[in-house]
Design a protein around this motif. Structure first.
Motif, PDB file in Angstrom:
ATOM      1  N   PRO A 174     -26.405  29.783  11.883  1.00  0.00           N
ATOM      2  CA  PRO A 174     -25.071  30.345  12.116  1.00  0.00           C
ATOM      3  C   PRO A 174     -24.234  30.440  10.836  1.00  0.00           C
ATOM      4  O   PRO A 174     -23.473  31.393  10.649  1.00  0.00           O
ATOM      5  CB  PRO A 174     -24.450  29.361  13.113  1.00  0.00           C
ATOM      6  N   ALA A 175     -24.385  29.458   9.953  1.00  0.00           N
ATOM      7  CA  ALA A 175     -23.626  29.477   8.703  1.00  0.00           C
ATOM      8  C   ALA A 175     -24.077  30.637   7.815  1.00  0.00           C
ATOM      9  O   ALA A 175     -23.256  31.288   7.158  1.00  0.00           O
ATOM     10  CB  ALA A 175     -23.799  28.153   7.959  1.00  0.00           C
ATOM     11  N   GLY A 184     -25.141  33.439   8.901  1.00  0.00           N
ATOM     12  CA  GLY A 184     -24.524  34.623   9.489  1.00  0.00           C
ATOM     13  C   GLY A 184     -23.094  34.806   9.016  1.00  0.00           C
ATOM     14  O   GLY A 184     -22.662  35.929   8.722  1.00  0.00           O
ATOM     15  N   LEU A 185     -22.345  33.703   8.909  1.00  0.00           N
ATOM     16  CA  LEU A 185     -20.968  33.786   8.420  1.00  0.00           C
ATOM     17  C   LEU A 185     -20.923  34.202   6.954  1.00  0.00           C
ATOM     18  O   LEU A 185     -20.100  35.027   6.547  1.00  0.00           O
ATOM     19  CB  LEU A 185     -20.275  32.422   8.594  1.00  0.00           C
ATOM     20  N   VAL A 186     -21.838  33.647   6.147  1.00  0.00           N
ATOM     21  CA  VAL A 186     -21.897  34.017   4.732  1.00  0.00           C
ATOM     22  C   VAL A 186     -22.252  35.494   4.589  1.00  0.00           C
ATOM     23  O   VAL A 186     -21.693  36.215   3.753  1.00  0.00           O
ATOM     24  CB  VAL A 186     -22.922  33.131   3.989  1.00  0.00           C
ATOM     25  N   GLY A 236     -21.634  37.871   6.717  1.00  0.00           N
ATOM     26  CA  GLY A 236     -20.460  38.668   7.072  1.00  0.00           C
ATOM     27  C   GLY A 236     -19.449  38.721   5.944  1.00  0.00           C
ATOM     28  O   GLY A 236     -18.875  39.774   5.661  1.00  0.00           O
ATOM     29  N   ALA A 237     -19.241  37.591   5.262  1.00  0.00           N
ATOM     30  CA  ALA A 237     -18.310  37.562   4.135  1.00  0.00           C
ATOM     31  C   ALA A 237     -18.814  38.426   2.983  1.00  0.00           C
ATOM     32  O   ALA A 237     -18.041  39.128   2.323  1.00  0.00           O
ATOM     33  CB  ALA A 237     -18.115  36.122   3.660  1.00  0.00           C
ATOM     34  N   TRP A 288     -18.143  41.998   3.887  1.00  0.00           N
ATOM     35  CA  TRP A 288     -16.720  42.336   3.847  1.00  0.00           C
ATOM     36  C   TRP A 288     -16.223  42.502   2.420  1.00  0.00           C
ATOM     37  O   TRP A 288     -15.423  43.386   2.122  1.00  0.00           O
ATOM     38  CB  TRP A 288     -15.913  41.255   4.568  1.00  0.00           C
ATOM     39  N   PRO A 328     -27.120  41.551  10.182  1.00  0.00           N
ATOM     40  CA  PRO A 328     -27.742  40.571  11.086  1.00  0.00           C
ATOM     41  C   PRO A 328     -29.266  40.722  11.128  1.00  0.00           C
ATOM     42  O   PRO A 328     -29.990  39.731  11.235  1.00  0.00           O
ATOM     43  CB  PRO A 328     -27.094  40.890  12.437  1.00  0.00           C
TER      44      PRO A 328
END
Length: 343
Positions: free
Chosen positions: A255-256, A258-260, A262-263, A266, A274
């Motif tokens: 999950p982490a 995935g957050l990285v 996304g950042a 962005w 994904p």
């Protein structure tokens, strides 16, 4: 008798290189390059006639008729950058429009389509090696892999309707080289590589020179209809890739990561989708037996050799200045939005 070849997706590096090589081949009367973007530098000098048009527009049918095209090489199916909706529209709707135009082109005799091994997906219980006739446990649900799966379905339908056209589908593993311009190349260009804790996926690569070579053969030599996996011999672990690049890795929980990712998307640092997170978690390996035995060709460079050429062209551990500046601007914009104003 000479040939007229239409090549889609020539505004990108691979398409431009391939079109230029075709134009230099004896026996090719005309090479028409079609794309919606600005042509790659030097294309006109390379003898390619450039037509700027979107695949999903009716202009494609007019191009096929006006130039009396007998061979179409469809390279404009890609992971793309930016909007996922725009990429899907170009990949799927654009291919449907192109195939509709090909259906009505009586002089068409050959169609070559660039696809991807992403159609097999990346999942924890996948087989060790995928062959062309194997189905994934679960079809890709989104991203480039889903687009390519849909594209291949439409291509199979076209092949049934136009049995007089030789249709070849090439499923490429990740294409790399000195001029790598793919989302995975962007990931490997990061100064620090985020990875999934406890996972070291197996990866395959194709050198861009070999990609151009097989496309050239598929378009110009004896037709070999069918679907073929294209990958350099051997595999590399993600950790081996990192060592060859001299990049440190940061293991993260899934999950982490995935957050990285996304950042990174962005800020513009890298387009880590994904789908790519799944690849970096589980990897993917395909068999190339059909390529050697039926198509009669194999890449000149192995997976390790192809990646070594890519790694040699990377500049240290720093991001290109333009990308670093763009990421900094995006972060500044985010901070400005979140900072309360004082009255």
């Amino acid at each position: 008798m000479g040939k007229t070849v239409l090549v889609t997706g020539v505004a990108r590096h691979l398409g431009a290189r391939f079109a230029a090589r075709l134009a230099a081949r004896p026996g090719i009367d005309r090479v028409v390059g079609l794309d919606s973007g600005e042509p790659w530098g030097g294309m006109a000098a390379d003898g390619v006639e450039y037509v700027r048009a979107e695949l999903r527009r009716p202009a494609v049918a007019r191009v096929l008729a006006e130039y009396a095209v007998d061979t179409v090489v469809h390279l404009d199916v890609s992971a793309g950058t930016g909007s996922r909706a725009a990429a899907k529209e170009n990949n799927v709707i654009g291919t449907m429009q192109l195939l509709g135009a090909c259906q009505k082109a009586p002089g068409l005799r050959r169609l070559v389509v660039k696809s991807t091994t992403a159609v097999y997906g990346s999942a924890p219980r996948d087989p060790a090696v995928f062959g062309e006739r194997m189905q994934p446990r679960a079809l890709p649900r989104d991203g480039f892999g889903k687009d390519a799966t849909e594209v291949e379905g439409y291509v199979r339908g076209f092949a049934r309707r136009r049995a007089d056209v030789a249709v070849t589908v090439l499923r490429f593993a990740n294409i790399v080289g000195p001029a790598g311009d793919t989302p995975l190349s962007d990931y490997f260009a990061l100064p620090v590589l985020p990875t999934v804790l406890g996972r070291d996926p197996r990866l395959q690569f194709v050198h861009e020179d070999d990609a151009v070579d097989i496309l050239h053969r598929a378009a110009t030599e004896q037709a070999r209809p069918g679907t073929y996996n294209v990958a350099g011999e051997g595999v590399l672990l993600l950790s081996q890739c990192a060592r060859r690049l001299g990049r440190p890795t940061v293991p993260l929980l899934g999950p982490a990561l995935g957050l990285v990712a996304g950042a990174a998307r962005w800020t513009g640092l890298a387009d880590i989708s994904p789908e790519q997170v799944q690849l970096l978690s589980h990897g993917r390996v395909v068999s190339t037996g059909q390529l050697r035995e039926t198509f009669g060709w194999e890449p000149a460079r192995s997976t390790p050799d192809a990646f070594a050429d890519f790694a040699a062209a990377q500049a240290g551990g720093l991001l290109p200045p333009a990308r670093l500046a763009a990421a900094t601007d995006r972060l500044a914009e985010l901070l400005t939005r979140q900072t309360p104003t004082r009255s």
